[in-house]
Design a protein around this motif. Structure first.
Motif, PDB file in Angstrom:
ATOM      1  N   ASP A  98      26.372  10.141  18.060  1.00  0.00           N
ATOM      2  CA  ASP A  98      27.260   9.554  18.222  1.00  0.00           C
ATOM      3  C   ASP A  98      27.415   8.277  19.399  1.00  0.00           C
ATOM      4  O   ASP A  98      26.059   8.371  19.824  1.00  0.00           O
ATOM      5  N   ALA A  99      28.913   7.762  19.237  1.00  0.00           N
ATOM      6  CA  ALA A  99      28.490   6.548  20.826  1.00  0.00           C
ATOM      7  C   ALA A  99      28.776   7.501  21.541  1.00  0.00           C
ATOM      8  O   ALA A  99      28.088   6.819  22.669  1.00  0.00           O
ATOM      9  N   HIS A 100      28.944   8.684  21.882  1.00  0.00           N
ATOM     10  CA  HIS A 100      28.909   9.505  23.126  1.00  0.00           C
ATOM     11  C   HIS A 100      27.836   9.764  23.906  1.00  0.00           C
ATOM     12  O   HIS A 100      26.848   9.180  24.591  1.00  0.00           O
ATOM     13  N   ILE A 149      25.596   5.968  23.853  1.00  0.00           N
ATOM     14  CA  ILE A 149      25.896   5.084  24.850  1.00  0.00           C
ATOM     15  C   ILE A 149      26.938   5.539  25.529  1.00  0.00           C
ATOM     16  O   ILE A 149      25.459   5.231  27.762  1.00  0.00           O
ATOM     17  N   LYS A 195      30.688   0.609  21.333  1.00  0.00           N
ATOM     18  CA  LYS A 195      31.414   1.509  20.898  1.00  0.00           C
ATOM     19  C   LYS A 195      32.042   0.816  19.355  1.00  0.00           C
ATOM     20  O   LYS A 195      32.833   1.753  18.907  1.00  0.00           O
ATOM     21  N   ILE A 216      30.674   0.255  16.478  1.00  0.00           N
ATOM     22  CA  ILE A 216      30.046   0.818  15.674  1.00  0.00           C
ATOM     23  C   ILE A 216      30.813   2.058  15.044  1.00  0.00           C
ATOM     24  O   ILE A 216      30.849   3.459  14.697  1.00  0.00           O
ATOM     25  N   ALA A 217      32.459   2.057  15.639  1.00  0.00           N
ATOM     26  CA  ALA A 217      33.222   3.222  15.687  1.00  0.00           C
ATOM     27  C   ALA A 217      34.036   3.410  14.281  1.00  0.00           C
ATOM     28  O   ALA A 217      34.504   3.262  13.072  1.00  0.00           O
ATOM     29  N   ILE A 258      21.817  -0.250  22.373  1.00  0.00           N
ATOM     30  CA  ILE A 258      22.203   0.422  21.845  1.00  0.00           C
ATOM     31  C   ILE A 258      20.775   1.459  21.981  1.00  0.00           C
ATOM     32  O   ILE A 258      20.483   2.198  22.971  1.00  0.00           O
TER      33      ILE A 258
END
Length: 298
Positions: A137-139, A142, A170, A173-174, A254
């Motif tokens: 995921d983004a966390h 990134i 972020k 891509i959300a 990313i």
């Protein structure tokens, strides 16, 4: 017991000759035996048997459904075995040797690679497992990568720029309309062999759930022409709409975060001497920002 004897015992092979390949994360050994050639993958110490079993389950699911994948070979205890290497137990899986060789960069090769990616994605949509595996995921992609680079980025006086960039990425891509599912995560020419008009894919060690737009990011970064060929191959089997196509440019940054963290020696799977240091980061961050200015609207 030496490695050749362990291989003979665990996989029933005879007259085993080993050749260590130059691979960055796991130890991969080319085996020549009386019954053919194989690739033995000995996983890095952070990989658990359950995580490797997930990978093998995915690979066998893909194979059963016709995806062009190198086949694992059963040992005495199943596909996942343990070998004693340098005084430590290591998880290992034996694979049939993929026909052909690493292909040269060419439009028709990237079209075949895109078609293989689409086949993998289409079949992986029906894969399920109770075993734990990475979900990117983004966390993970990134925040964690930047935090691993925290000291180096601060030494390079690029921490604030990098984290602000991360926040902008972020937000892109959300978008819930983006396609997510199981991805290979390292589907480059280093992880395929080509034989005639056939591509065989291997090394699913990084596989997990992610945005499908991550798969061709390295191709776009190197060549728009090759990226277009990849898209043509992919779309011959599975949709890849304009929204997902546009977001590939975001993953050009990313995806590079993970690579830079590995080269700095701060990734979980990093090994050997770091290839990069703090002095390299100003140029790297500037390149990310330049890519953002030229290719992204965030």
């Amino acid at each position: 017991m030496d490695l050749e004897q362990q291989i003979a015992n665990q996989f029933g092979l005879s007259a085993v000759t080993c050749e260590a390949l130059n691979t960055p994360t796991n130890d991969v050994i080319a085996l020549t035996t009386r019954t053919g050639r194989f690739a033995l993958k000995i996983y890095h110490l952070q990989r658990t048997p359950a995580e490797v079993q997930w990978e093998v389950d995915l690979v066998t699911h893909l194979m059963r459904n016709g995806a062009p994948i190198a086949s694992p070979v059963r040992g005495r205890h199943g596909y996942v075995e343990e070998l004693r290497v340098d005084g430590r137990d290591r998880v290992a899986v034996l694979f049939e040797w993929a026909a052909g060789e690493k292909p040269a960069r060419a439009e028709d090769t990237y079209a075949l690679l895109g078609k293989a990616a689409a086949h993998i994605h289409r079949v992986a949509d029906s894969f399920t497992s109770a075993l734990a595996r990475e979900s990117y995921d983004a966390h993970t992609l990134i925040d964690e990568q930047l935090q691993r680079m925290n000291r180096h980025l601060k030494e390079a006086q690029r921490w604030e720029q990098a984290t602000a960039l991360g926040e902008r990425l972020k937000r892109v891509i959300a978008n819930p309309a983006l396609d997510r599912g199981v991805c290979h995560m390292d589907l480059t020419l280093d992880n395929v062999h080509r034989h005639g008009e056939e591509i065989t894919v291997f090394d699913f060690d990084s596989a997990g759930t992610c945005w499908r737009a991550v798969e061709p990011h390295a191709i776009l970064r190197s060549s728009r022409t090759f990226f277009e060929a990849w898209l043509d191959g992919y779309r011959s089997l599975r949709p890849f709409d304009r929204l997902n196509e546009q977001v590939v440019a975001v993953f050009c940054i990313i995806g590079n975060l993970r690579g830079v963290a590995w080269d700095l020696g701060v990734a979980i799977s990093s090994r050997g001497e770091p290839r990069l240091g703090s002095a390299d980061l100003p140029g790297i961050v500037d390149a990310w920002l330049d890519w953002e200015r030229k290719h992204l609207c965030v």
